[in-house]
Design a protein around this motif. Structure first.
Motif, short mmCIF file in Angstrom:
data_model
loop_
_atom_site.label_atom_id
_atom_site.label_comp_id
_atom_site.label_asym_id
_atom_site.label_seq_id
_atom_site.Cartn_x
_atom_site.Cartn_y
_atom_site.Cartn_z
N GLY A 48 5.34 34.86 118.89
CA GLY A 48 5.72 35.05 120.28
C GLY A 48 5.64 36.48 120.77
O GLY A 48 5.96 36.78 121.92
N VAL A 49 5.20 37.39 119.91
CA VAL A 49 5.04 38.80 120.30
C VAL A 49 3.95 38.88 121.36
O VAL A 49 2.89 38.28 121.22
CB VAL A 49 4.65 39.65 119.07
N GLU A 50 4.23 39.61 122.45
CA GLU A 50 3.21 39.80 123.48
C GLU A 50 2.24 40.87 123.01
O GLU A 50 2.64 41.86 122.41
CB GLU A 50 3.86 40.16 124.80
N VAL A 51 0.96 40.65 123.30
CA VAL A 51 -0.07 41.51 122.76
C VAL A 51 -0.95 42.06 123.88
O VAL A 51 -1.19 41.39 124.87
CB VAL A 51 -0.90 40.74 121.71
N CYS A 52 -1.37 43.31 123.72
CA CYS A 52 -2.34 43.89 124.66
C CYS A 52 -3.13 45.00 123.97
O CYS A 52 -2.72 45.56 122.96
CB CYS A 52 -1.67 44.39 125.93
N LEU A 53 -4.27 45.24 124.53
CA LEU A 53 -5.17 46.29 124.07
C LEU A 53 -4.76 47.58 124.76
O LEU A 53 -4.34 47.56 125.90
CB LEU A 53 -6.59 45.91 124.46
N LEU A 106 0.72 36.53 120.91
CA LEU A 106 -0.22 36.51 119.78
C LEU A 106 -0.73 35.09 119.57
O LEU A 106 -1.93 34.85 119.43
CB LEU A 106 0.50 37.04 118.53
N ARG A 107 0.18 34.12 119.59
CA ARG A 107 -0.18 32.72 119.44
C ARG A 107 -1.12 32.29 120.57
O ARG A 107 -2.13 31.63 120.32
CB ARG A 107 1.07 31.84 119.45
N GLY A 108 -0.79 32.67 121.79
CA GLY A 108 -1.61 32.31 122.94
C GLY A 108 -3.00 32.91 122.89
O GLY A 108 -3.99 32.25 123.26
#
Length: 156
Positions: A101-106, A128-130
Motif C-alpha cells: 500500500g506504499v504510494e510510489v512515484c518517480l 506499489l500494488r496498483g
C-alpha cells in the motif's frame, strides 16, 4: 486459596524467564519515505531519518541500511517510495521490502525534510500494488526552485 501464591509466583517466573524481549521505543527509527536510487552498479536506499544503505541490489542495500542505522529501522511506517529514474529497473525488488500500500512515484531530485509533508497534501495516488497491477502511470515528483510538484507520469 492456597494455590493463588503458587500461580502468582509461576506467572512472575514465566515473565522473567521469557525468551521474548521488547523493543526500546526510543531506538525505533520509523520512516515516512524510502528513496531508491542507483549509481552504476550500486543501489542505495535512504530514509527521511537520514539513514542510508548501499549494495549490489535492493536486498543487500536494505541489509546495509539496517546494519548502519543507529536504531531499529521501521520501514512498515513508510507511506511513500520515491524512485530515481536510474533505479526504475530495481523497483520490483521493493515489493519484498515495503508494504504493497506504499504510494510510489518517480523523482529526479533527492527527497528532503519537506517531501513527506508535500506528499501528504498532494497525494500521489498510486500504490506499489496498483503500479504492478497496471492501475496507472508512475507519477513524477519534481522539484522546481526548491518547491515540490507532482507532474505527468512514467510508464514502466
Amino acid at each position: 486459596m492456597k494455590q493463588w501464591p503458587v500461580m502468582a509466583a509461576t506467572a512472575v517466573l514465566i515473565l522473567v524467564l521469557s525468551p521474548f524481549q521488547g523493543t526500546d521505543i526510543g531506538k525505533l527509527r520509523p520512516a515516512q519515505w524510502v528513496y531508491l536510487s542507483r549509481q552504476e552498479d550500486t543501489v542505495a536506499l535512504e530514509t527521511d531519518m537520514g539513514d542510508r544503505g548501499e549494495g549490489a541490489d535492493v536486498i543487500s542495500a536494505l541489509e546495509d541500511l539496517r546494519r548502519s542505522a543507529p536504531g531499529e529501522l521501521f520501514l512498515e511506517t513508510a507511506d511513500y517510495a520515491l524512485i530515481s529514474r536510474e533505479a526504475l529497473e530495481d523497483l520490483p525488488q521493493l515489493r519484498s521490502v515495503l508494504r504493497s500500500g506504499v504510494e510510489v512515484c518517480l523523482t529526479e531530485e533527492k527527497p528532503d525534510e519537506t517531501t513527506a509533508a508535500y506528499l501528504r497534501a498532494h497525494n500521489p495516488g498510486l500504490t506499489l500494488r496498483g503500479f504492478f497491477s497496471g492501475e496507472g502511470e508512475l507519477p513524477v515528483l519534481d522539484a522546481e526552485e526548491g518547491r515540490w510538484m507532482l507532474v505527468g507520469g512514467q510508464k514502466e
